[in-house]
Design a protein around this motif. Structure first.
Motif, PDB file in Angstrom:
ATOM      1  N   UNK A   1       0.828  -1.205   0.000  1.00 45.68           N
ATOM      2  CA  UNK A   1       0.000   0.000   0.000  1.00 45.68           C
ATOM      3  C   UNK A   1       0.863   1.256   0.000  1.00 45.68           C
ATOM      4  N   UNK A   2       1.973   1.248   0.721  1.00 48.60           N
ATOM      5  CA  UNK A   2       2.872   2.396   0.748  1.00 48.60           C
ATOM      6  C   UNK A   2       3.494   2.640  -0.627  1.00 48.60           C
ATOM      7  N   UNK A   3       3.874   1.581  -1.320  1.00 44.05           N
ATOM      8  CA  UNK A   3       4.471   1.738  -2.649  1.00 44.05           C
ATOM      9  C   UNK A   3       3.451   2.236  -3.671  1.00 44.05           C
ATOM     10  N   UNK A   4       2.210   1.778  -3.563  1.00 41.95           N
ATOM     11  CA  UNK A   4       1.164   2.276  -4.456  1.00 41.95           C
ATOM     12  C   UNK A   4       0.914   3.760  -4.189  1.00 41.95           C
ATOM     13  N   UNK A   5       0.933   4.135  -2.905  1.00 43.42           N
ATOM     14  CA  UNK A   5       0.773   5.549  -2.557  1.00 43.42           C
ATOM     15  C   UNK A   5       1.913   6.384  -3.132  1.00 43.42           C
ATOM     16  N   UNK A   6       3.119   5.844  -3.089  1.00 45.02           N
ATOM     17  CA  UNK A   6       4.271   6.545  -3.674  1.00 45.02           C
ATOM     18  C   UNK A   6       4.087   6.738  -5.172  1.00 45.02           C
ATOM     19  N   UNK A   7       3.546   5.722  -5.834  1.00 46.26           N
ATOM     20  CA  UNK A   7       3.330   5.827  -7.282  1.00 46.26           C
ATOM     21  C   UNK A   7       2.344   6.941  -7.627  1.00 46.26           C
ATOM     22  N   UNK A   8       1.400   7.211  -6.713  1.00 48.85           N
ATOM     23  CA  UNK A   8       0.440   8.295  -6.957  1.00 48.85           C
ATOM     24  C   UNK A   8       1.127   9.650  -7.045  1.00 48.85           C
ATOM     25  N   UNK A   9       2.294   9.794  -6.444  1.00 52.35           N
ATOM     26  CA  UNK A   9       2.998  11.076  -6.451  1.00 52.35           C
ATOM     27  C   UNK A   9       3.624  11.391  -7.804  1.00 52.35           C
ATOM     28  N   UNK A  10       3.727  10.411  -8.693  1.00 52.73           N
ATOM     29  CA  UNK A  10       4.346  10.659  -9.991  1.00 52.73           C
ATOM     30  C   UNK A  10       3.486  11.578 -10.853  1.00 52.73           C
ATOM     31  N   UNK A  11       2.150  11.480 -10.721  1.00 58.22           N
ATOM     32  CA  UNK A  11       1.259  12.334 -11.517  1.00 58.22           C
ATOM     33  C   UNK A  11       1.396  13.805 -11.135  1.00 58.22           C
ATOM     34  N   UNK A  12       1.313  14.185  -9.842  1.00 58.90           N
ATOM     35  CA  UNK A  12       1.522  15.595  -9.514  1.00 58.90           C
ATOM     36  C   UNK A  12       2.941  16.067  -9.787  1.00 58.90           C
ATOM     37  N   UNK A  13       3.924  15.173  -9.674  1.00 62.71           N
ATOM     38  CA  UNK A  13       5.295  15.552  -9.987  1.00 62.71           C
ATOM     39  C   UNK A  13       5.403  15.997 -11.439  1.00 62.71           C
ATOM     40  N   UNK A  14       4.763  15.235 -12.348  1.00 64.76           N
ATOM     41  CA  UNK A  14       4.781  15.597 -13.764  1.00 64.76           C
ATOM     42  C   UNK A  14       3.981  16.873 -14.020  1.00 64.76           C
ATOM     43  N   UNK A  15       2.832  17.006 -13.344  1.00 62.03           N
ATOM     44  CA  UNK A  15       1.972  18.172 -13.574  1.00 62.03           C
ATOM     45  C   UNK A  15       2.635  19.466 -13.104  1.00 62.03           C
ATOM     46  N   UNK A  16       3.364  19.401 -11.997  1.00 66.52           N
ATOM     47  CA  UNK A  16       4.062  20.592 -11.512  1.00 66.52           C
ATOM     48  C   UNK A  16       5.248  20.928 -12.407  1.00 66.52           C
ATOM     49  N   UNK A  17       5.931  19.888 -12.888  1.00 64.40           N
ATOM     50  CA  UNK A  17       7.146  20.102 -13.658  1.00 64.40           C
ATOM     51  C   UNK A  17       6.924  20.535 -15.091  1.00 64.40           C
ATOM     52  N   UNK A  18       5.811  20.110 -15.707  1.00 67.10           N
ATOM     53  CA  UNK A  18       5.571  20.449 -17.105  1.00 67.10           C
ATOM     54  C   UNK A  18       5.282  21.930 -17.264  1.00 67.10           C
ATOM     55  N   UNK A  19       5.769  22.477 -18.353  1.00 68.31           N
ATOM     56  CA  UNK A  19       5.421  23.857 -18.680  1.00 68.31           C
ATOM     57  C   UNK A  19       3.989  23.908 -19.199  1.00 68.31           C
ATOM     58  N   UNK A  20       3.385  25.063 -19.104  1.00 72.68           N
ATOM     59  CA  UNK A  20       2.019  25.193 -19.586  1.00 72.68           C
ATOM     60  C   UNK A  20       1.220  26.135 -18.704  1.00 72.68           C
ATOM     61  N   UNK A  21      -0.003  25.737 -18.426  1.00 71.38           N
ATOM     62  CA  UNK A  21      -0.927  26.619 -17.707  1.00 71.38           C
ATOM     63  C   UNK A  21      -0.653  26.575 -16.221  1.00 71.38           C
ATOM     64  N   UNK A  22       0.071  27.580 -15.738  1.00 72.09           N
ATOM     65  CA  UNK A  22       0.345  27.722 -14.309  1.00 72.09           C
ATOM     66  C   UNK A  22      -0.003  29.139 -13.898  1.00 72.09           C
ATOM     67  N   UNK A  23      -0.344  29.333 -12.611  1.00 75.63           N
ATOM     68  CA  UNK A  23      -0.631  30.697 -12.148  1.00 75.63           C
ATOM     69  C   UNK A  23       0.573  31.605 -12.343  1.00 75.63           C
TER      70      UNK A  23
END
Length: 410
Positions: A388-410
């Motif tokens: 369960x901890x490793x699956x939770x860690x995998x969930x962090x990859x999506x926000x990591x990509x969303x924060x890092x990608x250029x595009x629509x940010x405030x």
């Protein structure tokens, strides 16, 4: 860089009517009275979020007393989370011209009753029924209180007042669990809910005294609410919120079993360890609060990387007590900045429709809590805590990509 949406003249957060309300309130009652109202709103958010978090630190004794599995205990987080996600936008749309003080006081009264019902619950179904009431209070209080800053203080002080009100969320998120665990250790888990019932009643009396009448001419319409979903920067912020918070609660709902079953800490250590987590979280909140205003993207990136490292390493280093304690501190430091950083994103993405955007943010935040607790419970029952901890860690990859990608940010 996204463009801000057009100014919404009916927006309760930044309307001229609110500025008039704040000026009139300050003129009649003075600045100290205005800030007691802000403090009351902050205490209200503290009460609802602490109530929401209580089962995390009390999960094992609740499960033992009521005869349910640890995974099934995750429903105590799922039920109020899903109700809060539904209620937050519905309260903002349905409140219309009802005085906001009456709404807030009514929800605090309901919260006190829900906590008392939780303390007296004879079985799991009764406790879940009480948590349904908690969910309605969470969504309503958080959404209503979030829009009060501009009604209570002059425009120049709105930023600080908003930070105080949402500071109740941040403090509850990191201190609610250790406080509940400490009370549960000293007097039993039912006493923890009883204490929250008493605190909610006290905050109700304080809010009724401190808050001025807060009528509004017009609430946010459903069209205005849905219109915010066309804001690309806000959509990205909601996406980050969903995966970041869900991944955290997929693991954090079961932090007590992690510390006792995985790391082997005695029960007496749980309260102090969770309190240390809370202190680290408060430090993270202040660090992120200052940094997010200057470098929002870098702040969120640091938060996500900290959570990813914590959840990835816990299955391996968490079997050692020093490793588990160290990672718990990193966990608290990282998650402590989540609320303020994400709220900063939302407020910057929708400067002219803060109440509508905040209600969507509150809804997604609590939906993520519910989904994370549900997925965590299913994972723990099916594959055990390390998986369960490793699956939770995998969930962090999506926000990591969303924060890092250029595009629509405030």
């Amino acid at each position: 860089m996204t463009r801000c949406l057009p100014v919404n003249p009916a927006s309760p957060t930044r309307s001229s009517a609110q500025g008039d309300d704040a000026a009139l309130h300050s003129e009649r009652h003075g600045p100290p009275a205005a800030w007691t109202g802000v403090a009351a709103a902050g205490l209200a958010t503290f009460c609802v979020v602490t109530t929401e978090m209580l089962p995390v630190g009390l999960l094992l004794p609740i499960a033992d007393t009521l005869g349910v599995s640890v995974g099934s205990g995750g429903l105590l987080m799922f039920v109020p989370g899903i109700l809060a996600a539904l209620c937050a936008p519905l309260v903002v749309v349905g409140a219309r011209g009802i005085d906001r003080r009456r709404i807030l006081c009514g929800l605090l009264l309901l919260l006190a009753g829900a906590n008392l019902a939780s303390a007296l619950a004879p079985s799991m179904p009764w406790l879940l029924a009480a948590r349904v009431l908690v969910g309605g209070c969470i969504g309503g209080v958080w959404a209503v209180a979030g829009g009060l800053a501009g009604r209570l203080v002059p425009p120049a002080s709105v930023g600080l007042a908003t930070a105080v009100i949402f500071g109740g969320v941040a403090v509850a998120s990191v201190l609610g669990v250790p406080l509940g665990a400490l009370i549960g250790e000293l007097a039993g888990w039912r006493s923890a809910f009883g204490a929250m019932a008493a605190l909610s009643a006290a905050v109700l009396l304080f809010a009724a005294w401190a808050l001025p009448p807060l009528p509004v001419a017009q609430s946010v319409s459903s069209r205005q609410l849905l219109g915010q979903l066309r804001n690309p920067a806000l959509r990205r912020g909601l996406f980050i919120t969903l995966f970041l918070v869900a991944g955290h609660f997929m693991a954090y709902t079961f932090v007590r079993p992690v510390l006792q079953s995985l790391a082997g800490f005695d029960q007496a250590w749980i309260g102090p360890l969770l309190f240390a987590y809370g202190v680290a979280g408060i430090a993270g909140n202040f660090l992120a609060g200052g940094a997010a205003a200057r470098r929002l993207r870098a702040t969120l990136m640091a938060i996500v990387l900290g959570l990813l490292a914590t959840l990835s390493l816990l299955p391996w280093l968490g079997v050692l007590r020093p490793g588990a304690a160290g990672l718990l501190l990193l966990w608290g430091l990282s998650y402590g900045g989540v609320s303020v950083a994400l709220q900063t994103w939302v407020m910057q993405a929708a400067r002219d429709a803060v109440e509508a955007a905040t209600s969507l943010f509150v809804g997604v935040f609590n939906l993520a809590i519910a989904l994370g607790a549900l997925a965590g419970g299913a994972s723990v029952d099916a594959w055990g805590l390390p998986a369960a901890l490793l699956i939770a860690a995998a969930c962090m990859l999506a926000p990591l990509a969303a924060v890092g990608l250029r595009g629509d940010r405030p």
